[in-house]
Structure formats: structure tokens, C-alpha cells
Write an enzyme that holds these catalytic residues in place. Structure first.
Site, short mmCIF file in Angstrom:
data_model
loop_
_atom_site.label_atom_id
_atom_site.label_comp_id
_atom_site.label_asym_id
_atom_site.label_seq_id
_atom_site.Cartn_x
_atom_site.Cartn_y
_atom_site.Cartn_z
N ASP A 80 -74.57 6.62 53.95
CA ASP A 80 -73.39 6.31 53.16
C ASP A 80 -73.64 6.85 51.75
OD1 ASP A 80 -70.97 5.32 52.59
OD2 ASP A 80 -71.39 3.26 53.16
N ASP A 267 -69.62 0.81 61.85
CA ASP A 267 -70.88 0.27 61.34
C ASP A 267 -70.58 -1.02 60.61
OD1 ASP A 267 -69.83 1.91 58.89
OD2 ASP A 267 -71.36 0.57 58.11
#
Ligand SMILES: [Zn+2]
Length: 369
Positions: A80, A267
Site C-alpha cells: 500500500d 484486504d
């Protein structure tokens, strides 16, 4: 359900879609190791640039040969960008940093160091970590933020994504990374609760060109309900052959709902956090029974701490083949929870993660039939 694609080829292997990825924020899914994850059928994990650049720090990760080597993890890693975490930190308290067109500057509470995250830096870090999917730095908002904030966020997110792509291509060329080892580059679609802004953001990002996209912003409303309409609409803005990641979606019912909208990647820290708090997931039917979101209850919770767990000698789920269900009873888990033994966290985490991979495997199988 209608999947436009059923797999994604990445440098560290192929993902079968849909895929649930646990959050290994700081390079670890709490209380389990890489072998445990593989045995649960976890195909890939999400790690976080914002946290990793602070601890253990980027120079340490690079010195250790990247995230795969450092963590002993052989399968793909999505990193990320850190945009969401920096936003959360600054939103929580403006003292912790600020954001402008150049990038994000932050200083977490208790840290003596100031960190700078620009679009270029975020891509440089993710590539040096050895990520399989690099995510562009974005300007995150809350769905309830006023329109001018959302407009600024879309403008900045598109501008930053353009800079990320430029840096990405420059580094791929400079490092002469062969094609099969090149990570994918995903951009994030912002726009809050405005359809017009979501469309503008998606259209402009599609012109720049990316390998995949993420739904940006927190996916739940203030009551914790999935923002179904906006999430479905945003998926429709992206051609179905391009993979799409429902960032932060991980409740089993929400995963199912987003799969029906053709999202491919998920996620969340929720399944592992629930496990550590003694909330286990269990299917109510065997694998051959299709799962639908028609209102039928296809999974249930087991609360390990409940008194009715004290002498329950059944495994958490008779439909689960995980290490925990194959060897241990709910009663034993209850005992481990009560005495606060770390084995409880490992077994419970393994079970909930296996539930999530069984869920995506079941959804994949129905699609194949
Ligand atoms: Zn199990």
C-alpha cells in the site's frame, strides 16, 4: 456471478481470483508465520509503506534484500502506498503532519523524525521493497467530507498518479527490470460520495493508463454498512478486464457482495483481529453448496469466550480443514483464551484465514462450473 478474469500473473506467482489478502502491515500477520500463511492457502499479503518506512526503515529493508527475503515469504506482496494511513494520522490530529500538492509530511506521536512521502518517493520505496503490485500515492478523504475537499482530492490523486507512473516507468527502465519481473502499477479512484467525481477520477486515470485500480476511501459508512451503491458504480467505471481491489474490505459478507460486483482483490485486518478477540467464522454448509447473498445465513460466528464453549469438544468448524480444526476443540481454544496463551492467537488466526481462503475458493469454483 460473472468474473471478467480469474487470475493475475505477478513476479512472485499467479493469483487465483478472487483473492483475500491479509494485512501484514509491518511485515507480519500478527501471531502467524509465512509457512502458516501458505498452509492456510493465502496467496499474497498486503504490506504498508507508511509503517515500514518508519519501522524497520527503508535502508534496513533494502539491506536485508527486500520484503520477501526479510519476511521469508515466497508469494506475491502488494504494498500500500501509505496515503490512507498518512491521511488517518493527520485527520486524527493536524499536529501530526500536513498534506499539499508536493506530497505528505508527517511526524507520528512519539517519533523524533519527520517523514516525507511524495508520489515519486512512494514508488521508489515500493520498488526497492520488491513489491509485486505498487499502489500510487493518493489523497484520501472521508465519504462525508464536503465537495470542495473531494474535488481537491480527485485533482491531487490524478496528478500524483501521473507522477507515480512517470517515476515507475523511469525506474523500470533505469534498473532494466525484465518484463516478467516487473511489478504491476495500480491507481486509486477517489471522489467520496459524488458519482460525478468518481467518474472524473476514473476517466482521467484510465487515460494515463494503469494495470489495475483500487476503490479509494473508507468502504463503510458511519454505521459500518458497506457503501454498496458507490462501490458498484465505481467498478462499472473501469473496464472489466482490468483487476480491481476493494481496499479495506474484509468482512465475509462484504467480500461476497463485492465479488458479485466483479471486484477481484480484498484486504483487511478484520478476520485476523476478530480471531485474536475470540470471534471465529464458520460456514453453515459444505463446500458444494453455493453461497449467495440472498439473505440465507451461510456463515456464523463462534464466540470462544462464551460459557457454552467451556466443554464443547467439537472443532470450530466441521467444514474446515485447517490445523486448528483438524486437531483441537472449541473447549481447548476457550481454555487457551482464558489463560491468555499466545497459541490461542496462532490457532484462531489460522482458522479465520483458512475460512477466508475457503470462501474465495468456493466463489472461484462456482464460476468455473
Ligand atoms: Zn478451521
Amino acid at each position: 456471478m460473472n468474473f471478467a478474469r480469474t487470475s493475475l500473473q505477478l513476479p512472485h506467482g499467479q493469483l487465483q481470483l478472487p483473492a483475500f489478502l491479509p494485512d501484514a502491515t509491518l511485515g507480519v500477520v500478527r501471531s502467524v508465520d509465512s509457512i502458516d500463511l501458505e498452509q492456510c492457502g493465502i496467496q499474497a499479503v498486503v504490506m504498508n509503506t507508511f509503517h515500514l518506512m518508519q519501522r524497520p526503515g527503508s535502508s534496513t529493508i533494502t539491506a536485508l534484500g527486500g520484503l520477501h527475503k526479510m519476511c521469508g515469504w515466497r508469494r506475491p506482496i502488494i504494498t500500500d502506498s501509505g496515503g490512507f494511513q498518512a491521511y488517518s494520522l493527520i485527520r486524527q490530529n493536524a499536529r501530526y503532519g500536513y498534506l499539499n500538492d508536493k506530497g505528505i509530511t508527517f511526524q507520528p506521536d512519539g517519533s523524533s523524525r519527520k517523514f516525507h512521502l511524495t508520489p515519486e518517493k512512494s514508488v521508489q520505496l515500493q520498488l526497492s521493497y520488491g513489491a509485486d503490485v505498487v499502489i500510487c500515492l493518493d489523497d484520501c478523504t472521508h465519504v462525508d467530507d464536503p465537495l470542495p475537499i473531494q474535488q481537491e482530492s480527485v485533482k491531487r490523486t490524478v496528478d500524483w498518479a501521473r507522477r507515480c507512473k512517470h517515476e515507475f516507468q523511469h525506474l523500470i527502465q533505469q534498473k532494466q527490470i525484465p518484463e516478467e519481473q516487473q511489478p504491476l502499477l495500480f491507481a486509486v479512484i477517489q471522489g467520496g460520495g459524488s458519482r460525478e467525481l468518481r467518474k472524473r477520477c476514473a476517466d482521467e486515470l484510465l487515460v494515463i493508463g494503469f494495470d489495475g485500480f483500487g476503490y479509494g476511501g473508507w468502504p463503510l459508512d458511519s454505521e459500518g454498512q458497506l457503501l454498496t451503491d458507490m462501490i458498484a458504480y465505481t467498478r462499472e467505471l473501469v473496464p472489466p478486464e482490468l483487476p480491481m481491489h476493494a481496499l479495506g474490505v474484509g468482512h465475509p459478507a462484504n467480500v461476497l457482495e463485492c465479488v458479485t460486483m466483479s471486484y477481484d482483490l480484498f484486504d483487511s485486518a478484520m478476520p485476523t483481529r476478530d480471531a485474536r478477540h475470540g470471534r471465529l467464522y464458520a460456514f453453515t454448509t459444505q463446500a458444494s453448496v453455493p453461497i449467495t447473498n440472498s439473505g440465507q445465513q451461510w456463515f456464523t460466528y463462534i464466540y470462544v469466550n462464551d460459557d457454552k464453549s467451556i466443554k464443547n469438544d467439537a472443532p470450530p468448524s466441521r467444514f474446515c480443514d485447517c490445523l486448528c480444526c483438524s486437531n483441537y476443540s472449541i473447549a481447548y481454544l476457550h481454555h487457551l483464551f482464558k489463560i491468555n496463551d499466545s497459541l490461542f492467537m496462532r490457532l484462531a488466526t489460522i482458522h479465520n484465514l483458512r475460512f477466508m481462503t475457503q470462501l474465495t475458493e468456493r466463489l472461484y469454483q462456482y464460476e468455473q462450473q
